[in-house]
Structure formats: structure tokens, C-alpha cells
Design a protein around this motif. Structure first.
Motif, PDB file in Angstrom:
ATOM      1  N   SER A  99       4.162  -2.427  -1.554  1.00  0.00           N
ATOM      2  CA  SER A  99       3.175  -2.787  -0.536  1.00  0.00           C
ATOM      3  C   SER A  99       3.857  -3.336   0.710  1.00  0.00           C
ATOM      4  CB  SER A  99       2.189  -3.821  -1.101  1.00  0.00           C
ATOM      5  OG  SER A  99       1.470  -3.290  -2.186  1.00  0.00           O
ATOM      6  N   ALA A 100       4.850  -4.209   0.511  1.00  0.00           N
ATOM      7  CA  ALA A 100       5.551  -4.799   1.656  1.00  0.00           C
ATOM      8  C   ALA A 100       6.384  -3.755   2.400  1.00  0.00           C
ATOM      9  CB  ALA A 100       6.442  -5.941   1.178  1.00  0.00           C
ATOM     10  N   SER A 137       2.853   1.487   9.811  1.00  0.00           N
ATOM     11  CA  SER A 137       2.967   1.777   8.389  1.00  0.00           C
ATOM     12  C   SER A 137       2.837   3.254   8.052  1.00  0.00           C
ATOM     13  CB  SER A 137       1.914   0.989   7.604  1.00  0.00           C
ATOM     14  OG  SER A 137       1.962  -0.390   7.906  1.00  0.00           O
TER      15      SER A 137
END
Length: 424
Positions: free
Chosen positions: A109-110, A160
Motif C-alpha cells: 500500500s505504501a 500513484s
């Protein structure tokens, strides 16, 4: 060329471009078909040169931003960031599959949020395979998590995902406002995925580690340390995004600065050559993105926009946002999420940031349903096959049928709440 012929040609070429991206015959890059297709739609008049140039101008800054982020992620790997992540996962998991899944969720996720989904697929997935082997646990839940989180966990920041960059450009939001509105949907979607994974892979997570792995999780004197220079550079780059956005400067400049710092360090230390830096930008993929955008614009100009406009919900209420996100998810699985976002953004931008972000939820979470939903999932499948790990299309689809609605619906509700509290 008449309208019917232009529409037919545009659709056929889009299908051919996507099929090549999925199959990649003879290992050829995606751009091999996409670039000639873009030239053909312009040469035949399926799209006017003015519209093609307009699309290229719109995608240019986004592609430059993507290139910088890809370089940043590549040289984080050169600095040893992903090897250090693998060592940390092995120590923290202590041969317990449930703990390893948690650590994969946290790291994936990071990494997806900060370094883009490509870093999770290309760089973290092999590390997860190695860590699973080192700790003696079944790799399936953890590698599937990399695939799902490369899509779902890419909701947080404009950097992202390529779809985020496109949505960010269309939304009119600042970097910080985008992140603030997407924080709650991001957390909710990841949490839903985690609960689904714990239930879906309960048998794999309950299986004990193989006896051969006993003791391999013990602290290793030779375990790599976290590369401080890379971490500081990434942190400064993120801060640069915020400052640049506040000053009205394109955040791509901050991404370029971070990429130059890490690439320059690697060049000075002779850990890379200029050719390696150039390859890290993935020029073939960047050409594919630009060409795909022009082909999709031709499809939009020749009737798709009108067809979607008739079924796209109006407004930014909860029901409308749910409808927009569902339509985006379906379209992503039909024609891939990148073309889907290129098609839907012009139709929703006039409704405001809420509708644009609902599209983003659909095209980022929705692709977890099928292999063809996103290029990231297709790339993940190739990496998994490289490790001779079986990935069944039936199992992948069953997992997606549970996880996609479980993550998408509450994420849209969370977005609606964020818009109500923070405003758009």
C-alpha cells in the motif's frame, strides 16, 4: 472517410492495440501496434490532426511525470530499498503467514501510493516471492495481494497511478486536496481487501510454515539496512509535490528533481549508465500511452462519447457517484482501465471533482475482477509465470467477484462523505 467507416476503423484499431498489449506476441512491446494505429487514425481522417495534437498536448505533461516517477522507483531499487523491505518482512512475519500478509499489505500500500503501482508489480512482487520462500509459507495470498493492491492502493496520490495523473489533470484539484479527498476511500478500500483476503485464503494462511524454513527469520547480521538516502529523497519529493501544487507549479518538476537526485547519485557512483537511466523511463511504454490516447480519442470522437453520455448518471449525489464508479469499473474490464479513464474523464469533468474521483475509484478498484482490467495485472501475471507459480483465471475471477464490490461500494460511500465534509 464517412462517420460509419471512421467509427469502425477506430474501434478495430483500439481492439488490436489492447489485444497486443494483453498478448504481447513474440514479446514485442505494446507500442509496436499502438504507434502505427495512432498514425493510421490520423492519416485516414478518423481523427483530425488538430484533435490528435490536442490529445498529445494533454497527455504530454502526464507522460513526463510518469517517466520521472518510473526513474525514481527504479533507483530506489538500485539503492536497496526493496531488498531491505524483504528482510524486514521476513523478520517481522516470523514464519507466520498471517503476519506476512499484513506486512505485504502495509508495504504494498505504501509503495504503490508513493512510488506508483509499477514499483509494486515489478519490484515488490519478486521480493514477496523470495520472502515467502525464505519463511516457508505458501506464496499465493501474498503475491495476489501485490496484484490487487497495485490497483486498489493506488487511489491516494496523483503520482500513484497513470490513471490518477490523468484524473488529477482533469479535476482541477491541488495535490493536497486530491490526497485529502482520497485518504478515507483509500483506507476503506484497503481495509475491505484485507478482510476479503483473510477469509478467501483462510486455508493458505492457516497452513504452518515448512520445517525447512525454521529459523530463517532470525535476525541476520548481513541483512540490508534501509537506504536512508533513498528514503530522504522520496520524502523530499513528496514534500515537493505539496509545495509545487500550492505555488501553482506543475508537480512534475518535483518528480523530475527527485529522479535526477537518485539517478545522478547512481551515475556518480557508477551503479548505472546513461543508457540504464534512459531505459528506466520505459520509453516504449510512454509511446504506447501517447498512441493509445490518440486512438481512444478517435473512438470518442466517432460516437462512443455520445453513447456513454446517455447512460452516465448526472450529479454528484451518493447514487450518482455509485453509478459513475460502477460504469467505470465495467468499462475498465471491457476495454482496460487506461482507455476507460481517457473516455470517461471528458464526460465527467464538467460535473466537478466528485464525479472525476468516482471514475477513478471505478477504474482503479474495478480491474481486480479480470486479468485484462489493467496493464498492471497483465504485467503481474507475466512475473508470476516467470516464477513458475500457477495462477488460475477462475480463482482470480472468484476473488475479484468478492473483493471488487466489497471495496468499491464502501470506497464510494467514503468519497461521498469526504466531499460532504471537506468540499470539492
Amino acid at each position: 472517410m464517412n462517420a460509419a467507416s471512421a467509427e469502425t476503423l477506430s474501434i478495430v484499431l483500439l481492439i488490436a492495440v489492447l489485444a497486443c498489449a494483453v498478448v504481447r506476441p513474440f514479446g514485442l512491446p505494446e507500442a509496436v501496434v499502438a504507434v502505427p494505429a495512432a498514425v493510421l487514425v490520423v492519416a485516414t481522417g478518423a481523427i483530425s490532426p488538430e484533435h490528435a495534437w490536442e490529445e498529445a498536448e494533454r497527455l504530454g505533461p502526464v507522460i513526463g511525470f510518469l517517466a520521472a516517477v518510473l526513474v525514481l522507483a527504479h533507483f530506489c531499487d538500485v539503492e536497496g530499498l526493496f531488498r531491505a523491505c524483504g528482510a524486514w518482512m521476513a523478520r517481522w512475519a516470523a514464519n507466520r503467514p498471517g503476519r506476512l500478509l499484513t506486512s505485504v499489505f502495509v508495504l504494498a500500500s505504501a509503495i504503490t501510493a508513493v512510488l506508483s503501482l509499477d514499483a509494486t508489480i515489478v519490484l515488490l512482487t519478486p521480493v514477496v516471492f523470495a520472502t515467502a520462500a525464505r519463511t516457508g509459507v505458501r506464496p499465493k495470498p501474498h503475491t495476489y495481494a501485490c496484484a490487487h493492491l497495485s490497483n486498489t492502493a493506488s487511489l491516494l496520490l496523483p503520482v500513484s497511478n497513470l490513471t490518477n495523473l490523468l484524473a488529477f489533470s482533469a479535476s482541477g484539484l491541488s495535490f493536497t486536496r486530491f490526497a485529502a479527498l482520497m485518504t478515507l476511500p483509500w483506507l476503506v478500500a484497503i481495509g475491505a481487501e484485507y478482510l476479503v483476503f483473510r477469509r478467501f485464503f483462510a486455508d493458505d494462511l492457516a497452513a504452518p510454515a515448512s520445517p525447512e524454513a525454521a529459523g530463517k527469520d532470525a535476525p541476520d547480521a548481513d541483512a540490508p539496512e534501509f537506504p536512508l538516502f533513498a528514503l530522504v529523497t522520496v520524502a523530499c519529493t513528496l514534500a515537493g509535490f505539496v509545495v509545487a501544487s500550492a505555488l501553482g507549479v506543475d508537480p512534475a518538476w518535483a518528480a523530475l528533481a527527485g529522479a535526477l537526485v537518485l539517478a545522478g547519485r547512481a551515475l556518480v557512483r557508477r551503479h548505472a549508465t546513461p543508457v540504464v537511466v534512459w531505459r528506466a523511463t520505459a520509453p516504449g511504454f510512454l509511446a504506447f500511452v501517447l498512441a493509445l490516447g490518440i486512438v481512444v480519442r478517435a473512438v470518442v470522437d466517432n460516437g462512443l462519447a455520445d453513447a456513454l453520455g446517455r447512460v452516465l448518471p448526472d450529479g454528484t449525489g451518493l447514487v450518482a457517484l455509485l453509478g459513475i464508479a460502477a460504469l467505470a469499473a465495467v468499462l475498465a474490464n471491457l476495454i482496460n482501465n487506461l482507455p476507460a479513464v481517457l473516455v470517461l474523464l471528458p464526460l465527467t469533468a464538467t460535473a466537478g471533482p466528485g464525479a472525476v474521483l468516482a471514475v477513478l475509484l471505478g477504474v482503479n478498484i474495478g480491474p481486480n475482477l479480470t486479468y485484462a482490467g489493467s496493464l498492471a495485472t497483465l504485467l503481474w501475471r507475466r512475473i508470476v509465470h516467470r516464477y513458475e507459480h500457477e495462477v488460475g483465471i477462475g480463482e482470480f475471477t472468484r476473488l475479484g467477484m468478492v473483493s471488487v464490490p466489497a471495496a468499491l461500494i464502501p470506497a464510494v460511500v467514503a468519497l461521498w462523505g469526504s466531499l460532504a465534509v471537506l468540499g470539492s
